[in-house]
Design an enzyme around this catalytic site. Structure first.
Site, PDB file in Angstrom:
ATOM      1  N   LYS A 169    -117.147  37.751 -46.537  1.00  0.00           N
ATOM      2  CA  LYS A 169    -117.941  38.895 -46.491  1.00  0.00           C
ATOM      3  C   LYS A 169    -119.134  39.044 -47.609  1.00  0.00           C
ATOM      4  O   LYS A 169    -118.813  38.335 -48.608  1.00  0.00           O
ATOM      5  CB  LYS A 169    -116.880  40.113 -46.572  1.00  0.00           C
ATOM      6  CG  LYS A 169    -115.858  40.355 -45.482  1.00  0.00           C
ATOM      7  CD  LYS A 169    -115.170  41.379 -45.785  1.00  0.00           C
ATOM      8  CE  LYS A 169    -114.088  41.421 -44.581  1.00  0.00           C
ATOM      9  NZ  LYS A 169    -114.565  41.948 -43.452  1.00  0.00           N
TER      10      LYS A 169
ATOM     11  N   ARG B 299    -106.542  40.038 -36.047  1.00  0.00           N
ATOM     12  CA  ARG B 299    -105.892  39.715 -34.779  1.00  0.00           C
ATOM     13  C   ARG B 299    -105.046  38.521 -34.669  1.00  0.00           C
ATOM     14  O   ARG B 299    -104.246  38.362 -33.968  1.00  0.00           O
ATOM     15  CB  ARG B 299    -106.897  39.542 -33.603  1.00  0.00           C
ATOM     16  CG  ARG B 299    -108.048  38.039 -33.956  1.00  0.00           C
ATOM     17  CD  ARG B 299    -109.481  38.573 -33.314  1.00  0.00           C
ATOM     18  NE  ARG B 299    -110.218  39.343 -33.865  1.00  0.00           N
ATOM     19  CZ  ARG B 299    -111.352  39.839 -33.327  1.00  0.00           C
ATOM     20  NH1 ARG B 299    -111.948  39.284 -32.303  1.00  0.00           N
ATOM     21  NH2 ARG B 299    -112.097  40.646 -33.944  1.00  0.00           N
TER      22      ARG B 299
END
Length: 498
Positions: free
Chosen positions: A262, A336
């Site tokens: 990130k 996920r």
């Protein structure tokens, strides 16, 4: 914060000995002859106070015992108006020496308004202190909620206080820095909750998770020195044969993005990427007070997502607990990957409904902002029940689509499914990925990326969607277990090392 509910008329509130008195005044209020009513009449007649959003402070008012008196207008008495007025009244007390305050409705109080008032007081008085060296909690430590008839709203009040206990726990752990909220720390919180009546707790470490075949979960954790934990909490409030509600909370205690790193700005906020896990812990904290006649299971896959030499790489293929293989195209889509194995695991409890909660996608923030959580479900009745619960708890969500066509982008030449499908409809394609792992179980997914955290001056966790989840659970309550078919006694489940 300590709460108490009392039946209070305005003349009784005026003669009380609290350090401060906040009076919530609706439109159309009919004043009596007591001191507060007289003050309200004079203030409204002069135009100095308006019942629609007005705020008026007085000190040492005649025939009013509490030194600080605050009139706060609640307009039509809607929950939103009550919340806004109560927040304004509590803000006016900031910095005062009052240790106890009375928040009193000048007229009748609906159940939803009582809930809004408790929620506002909790929000206004929460103070984070865990990692500060010289911080002091606020001096105010007790609030009495005064209503014209306490008996009619007592159940709502008690459930609201329980909800706020859960919200505060969820806020606290979302706010803690990642080095003070590791997977092991979360497991310790769960273990303490598991000591309560009707609770069980089981903590699984790397060896147990490997034995279960949770290759997707392990892939995310393999780049971190912090060991993963699979946390399983059970609340046994109904008979054993009653199918539970299963809550699955994403527990990424820090998310760097992994190899798909990130950007640095605001990466510190990724300590709250375990907001889903925090909300599950918060719900179980609330259940300890509500004690509803229902069974609830909480499953939390907890780990860090770090980019060291062992970290999973873009293009790697892993095998999930379900047996499906996954090509990891983006290691920053890790939530996920841990959830899919946890969803498979949760199905062993044969739940009546399975709800996962996750700070899953920035796309959901773009779609819904910080007002509503994103809701996805494979059952209309479950989605509607969650929407209603959110509205009643003043913790709203919004249903999003799950058309099969959205799954097209998840196709890959190298595995059964890819973990990302491009930027378009990112919140939906993430939900479509998860849907592959729920089989025919009634399932809902709550994307709380926009609602679990606030930025800017109010930076910090919100504790959402504890209120929504608890309200849904309470709406599903059954009759208490009959004699001879009792809920399992606490402490009978397996308990392993944290």
């Amino acid at each position: 914060m300590n709460f108490e509910l009392k039946t209070l008329r305005l003349d009784e509130a005026a003669s009380g000995k609290s350090g401060a008195l906040i009076v919530l005044v609706p439109d159309g209020f009919t004043p009596g002859e007591d001191a507060i009513s007289v003050l309200i009449r004079r203030a409204t007649d002069s135009g100095d106070f308006k019942t629609e959003g007005g705020l008026l402070q007085a000190y040492g008012a005649a025939r009013v015992t509490p030194a600080r008196l605050i009139l706060a207008g609640i307009g039509n008495g809607s929950p939103a108006s009550v919340r806004k007025a109560a927040l304004a009244g509590m803000a006016a007390l900031k910095g005062s020496d009052a240790k106890e305050a009375v928040l009193c409705f000048a007229a009748s109080a609906e159940a939803a308004a009582v809930h809004a008032a408790v929620q506002a007081v909790s929000d206004a008085t929460y103070v984070y202190t865990a990692t500060k060296s010289k911080s002091e909690p606020g001096k105010l430590n007790r609030v009495v909620l005064g209503v014209p008839e306490a008996a009619s709203v007592r159940e709502t009040f008690e459930n609201s206080v329980a909800t706020m206990r859960g919200v505060e726990l969820a806020r606290e752990w979302a706010n803690r820095p990642a080095n003070h909220a590791t997977p092991i720390h979360l497991a310790e919180v769960a273990r303490e909750l598991g000591k309560g009546e009707h609770f069980d707790c089981e903590i699984l470490g790397p060896k147990e998770v490997a034995k279960l075949g949770m290759g997707s979960f392990m892939a995310v954790a393999q780049g971190s020195e912090q060991e993963l934990r699979l946390i399983v909490l059970r609340y046994n409030g109904a008979k054993k044969s009653s199918a539970p509600v299963a809550l699955v909370g994403k527990g990424i205690t820090f998310d760097t993005g992994g190899i798909s790193l990130k950007p640095a700005p605001e990466m510190d906020e990724m300590k709250y990427d375990m907001g889903g896990a925090a909300s599950v812990l918060g719900v179980f904290r609330a259940l300890a007070e509500c004690k509803p006649a229902i069974n609830v299971v909480g499953v939390i896959p907890a780990c860090e997502n770090m980019p060291d030499g062992r970290a999973v790489k873009p293009g790697d293929v892993v095998k999930s607990m379900s047996g499906q293989t996954i090509e990891i195209l983006n290691t920053d889509a890790e939530g996920r990957l841990v959830l899919c194995d946890a969803l498979t695991y949760a199905q062993r409890f044969k739940p009546r409904a399975m709800i996962d909660i996750a700070t899953l996608t920035g796309a959901c923030v773009i779609a819904l902002g910080g007002v509503r959580s994103g809701l996805f479900s494979n059952r209309d009745e479950l989605a509607e029940a969650l929407m209603q619960a959110g509205a009643k708890a003043q913790d709203p969500c919004w249903r999003m689509p799950l058309d099969d066509e959205y799954a097209e982008g998840l196709k890959t030449n190298f595995a059964d499914v890819a973990n990302v499908a491009g930027r378009a409809a990112g919140a939906v394609t993430a939900a479509k990925f998860l849907q592959r792992f729920v089989e025919d179980t009634p399932w809902a997914h709550l994307d709380i990326a926009g609602t679990a955290w606030k930025g800017g001056a109010a930076k910090g966790g919100t504790g959402r969607p504890v209120g929504l989840l608890l309200q849904y659970i309470l709406s599903q309550v059954e009759e208490p277990a009959a004699a001879g078919d009792k809920a399992r006694e606490p402490g009978k489940g397996k308990k392993r090392r944290a």
